[in-house]
Enzyme design. Structure first.
Site, PDB file in Angstrom:
ATOM      1  N   ASP A  13       0.834  -1.202   0.000  1.00 32.53           N
ATOM      2  CA  ASP A  13       0.000   0.000   0.000  1.00 32.53           C
ATOM      3  C   ASP A  13       0.874   1.260   0.000  1.00 32.53           C
ATOM      4  O   ASP A  13       1.796   1.381   0.814  1.00 32.53           O
ATOM      5  CB  ASP A  13      -0.894   0.033   1.256  1.00 32.53           C
ATOM      6  CG  ASP A  13      -1.891  -1.119   1.280  1.00 32.53           C
ATOM      7  OD1 ASP A  13      -2.050  -1.800   0.243  1.00 32.53           O
ATOM      8  OD2 ASP A  13      -2.514  -1.320   2.343  1.00 32.53           O
ATOM      9  N   LEU A 221     -21.561  -2.595   9.907  1.00 32.71           N
ATOM     10  CA  LEU A 221     -22.272  -1.320   9.738  1.00 32.71           C
ATOM     11  C   LEU A 221     -21.483  -0.147  10.313  1.00 32.71           C
ATOM     12  O   LEU A 221     -22.061   0.839  10.756  1.00 32.71           O
ATOM     13  CB  LEU A 221     -23.644  -1.406  10.438  1.00 32.71           C
ATOM     14  CG  LEU A 221     -24.572  -2.549  10.003  1.00 32.71           C
ATOM     15  CD1 LEU A 221     -25.734  -2.708  10.972  1.00 32.71           C
ATOM     16  CD2 LEU A 221     -25.094  -2.289   8.595  1.00 32.71           C
ATOM     17  N   ALA A 250      -7.973  -1.997   6.504  1.00 38.71           N
ATOM     18  CA  ALA A 250      -7.728  -3.361   7.010  1.00 38.71           C
ATOM     19  C   ALA A 250      -8.623  -3.756   8.180  1.00 38.71           C
ATOM     20  O   ALA A 250      -8.521  -4.890   8.664  1.00 38.71           O
ATOM     21  CB  ALA A 250      -6.263  -3.600   7.376  1.00 38.71           C
ATOM     22  N   ALA A 251      -9.504  -2.862   8.622  1.00 40.99           N
ATOM     23  CA  ALA A 251     -10.382  -3.228   9.740  1.00 40.99           C
ATOM     24  C   ALA A 251     -11.289  -4.397   9.338  1.00 40.99           C
ATOM     25  O   ALA A 251     -11.461  -5.361  10.096  1.00 40.99           O
ATOM     26  CB  ALA A 251     -11.217  -2.035  10.174  1.00 40.99           C
ATOM     27  N   GLY A 252     -11.846  -4.330   8.132  1.00 36.39           N
ATOM     28  CA  GLY A 252     -12.704  -5.414   7.647  1.00 36.39           C
ATOM     29  C   GLY A 252     -11.932  -6.712   7.470  1.00 36.39           C
ATOM     30  O   GLY A 252     -12.435  -7.799   7.778  1.00 36.39           O
ATOM     31  N   ASP A 253     -10.710  -6.607   6.997  1.00 40.77           N
ATOM     32  CA  ASP A 253      -9.880  -7.808   6.786  1.00 40.77           C
ATOM     33  C   ASP A 253      -9.574  -8.475   8.134  1.00 40.77           C
ATOM     34  O   ASP A 253      -9.692  -9.701   8.283  1.00 40.77           O
ATOM     35  CB  ASP A 253      -8.554  -7.433   6.102  1.00 40.77           C
ATOM     36  CG  ASP A 253      -8.762  -6.628   4.831  1.00 40.77           C
ATOM     37  OD1 ASP A 253      -9.801  -6.828   4.178  1.00 40.77           O
ATOM     38  OD2 ASP A 253      -7.901  -5.800   4.502  1.00 40.77           O
TER      39      ASP A 253
HETATM   40  O1  RIB Z   1      -8.765  -3.808   2.834  1.00 40.88           O
HETATM   41  C1  RIB Z   1      -7.645  -2.980   2.770  1.00 40.88           C
HETATM   42  C2  RIB Z   1      -6.743  -3.385   1.636  1.00 40.88           C
HETATM   43  O2  RIB Z   1      -7.429  -3.200   0.409  1.00 40.88           O
HETATM   44  C3  RIB Z   1      -5.485  -2.571   1.509  1.00 40.88           C
HETATM   45  O3  RIB Z   1      -4.441  -3.057   2.285  1.00 40.88           O
HETATM   46  C4  RIB Z   1      -5.225  -2.579   0.005  1.00 40.88           C
HETATM   47  O4  RIB Z   1      -4.064  -3.244  -0.358  1.00 40.88           O
HETATM   48  C5  RIB Z   1      -6.473  -3.198  -0.625  1.00 40.88           C
HETATM   49  O5  RIB Z   1      -6.280  -4.495  -0.979  1.00 40.88           O
END
Ligand code: RIB
Length: 310
Positions: A13, A221, A250-253
């Site tokens: 990123d 949400l 990255a919170a969702g990840d």
């Molecule tokens: O969800 C966040 C990510 O979305 C970032 O790290 C970026 O690389 C994209 O994949």
């Protein structure tokens, strides 16, 4: 310990802090740009590793310094990186991210080697899929590869989790039948279902997806918490943790990975989402994708403190 496999993207990123998100045609100034390991798949793997899971990622990087940075970050997070494929003549995926003063972001992904992950790569790793208990996908790799791999995972009785981000223009309907748990945010849910006003039609939108055979639909949400519609557990909302948001990247990840870990321990969906909520609450208070993800110890301390304070 149950094994989790992530099949997905790895990016670096390029993060630019801005006062406000530029509108069409506007030029704005920023002070600096930071290079941070990211990618939805890699972020999920990093989170799972830092939180103590048995975690492997299958994906593709180039033969460049970005790949080295990513491999180092994931290795340090205890992720098994031995199935990451290095392509000789291609570039690792990149993402250009603006983060505004409210912590909201805009992301443009240049797919690079993520676009090369093929059905053949999946065929070469069927044993890996068979050796895992939970397989997690996002949509930054080719859709036909996702559908193909999800089908194999389902046929082998694995729990399949899909983070449907980014939502493609044409979502492959076939995919739904292989997915056990899907985790869209409000925007993604609206794009997947065509329901415009999610606030007023949340249940209608969720039912559209449930009717396609997905057992659990988890809708994040933001400040309003998480809405769950589950075959086994019914529908309920888990409120958000109140925190000062710095950067939501990255919170969702991290949420998806954290939820998967708790489910892998055999605990119920509510417990899994409460834990995932706590992880995401910490992530949004810090800058950068993988840099913002906490270790298990910190999450447990956060949960204890929250309980003590009622
Ligand atoms: O969800 C966040 C990510 O979305 C970032 O790290 C970026 O690389 C994209 O994949």
């Amino acid at each position: 310990m149950k094994k989790i496999l992530i099949i997905g993207s790895l990016n670096i990123d390029m993060v630019i802090e801005v006062e406000h998100t530029p509108v069409v045609g506007e030029t704005i100034m920023a002070q600096n740009m930071e290079m941070i390991p990211g990618g939805k798949g890699a972020n999920q793997a990093c989170a799972a590793g830092k939180l103590g899971a048995d975690i492997t990622i299958l994906g593709a990087v180039g033969n460049d310094m970005y790949a080295d940075i990513q491999m180092r970050s994931l290795s340090e997070a205890n992720v098994d990186v031995s199935y990451i494929i290095r392509r000789e003549k291609a570039n690792t995926g990149l993402a250009v991210i603006t983060v505004n003063k409210d912590g909201d972001n805009n992301i443009i992904v240049i797919a690079g080697t993520n676009a090369t992950l093929s059905k053949e790569d999946i065929d070469n790793n069927v044993d890996l899929i068979k050796s895992c208990d939970i397989v997690i996908f996002q949509l930054e790799i080719p859709l036909n590869t996702v559908v193909y791999a999800a089908k194999i995972a389902k046929e082998n009785n694995k729990t399949v989790i899909l983070d449907p981000a980014p939502v493609p223009e044409k979502f492959p309907e076939e995919l739904y039948q292989y997915v056990d748990i899907i985790k869209p945010n409000e925007t993604e849910l609206s794009m997947l279902t065509g329901v415009k006003d999610i606030d007023g039609n949340l249940e209608t939108a969720v039912d559209i997806i449930r009717n396609k055979g997905v057992k659990d639909v988890i809708v994040t949400l933001g400040g309003n918490g998480v809405y769950i519609s589950s075959e086994k557990n019914g529908s309920f909302i888990i409120p958000a943790n109140k925190v000062d948001v710095v950067d939501t990247t990255a919170a969702g990840d991290a949420f998806t990975a954290a939820m998967a870990i708790v489910l892998a321990e055999g605990k119920d969906l509510k417990t899994a989402i409460e834990f995932a909520n706590a992880v995401a609450a910490i992530v949004v208070t810090r800058k950068g994708a993988q840099f913002s993800i906490p270790e298990l110890k910190e999450v447990l301390e956060y949960i204890n403190l929250k309980e003590e304070n009622g």
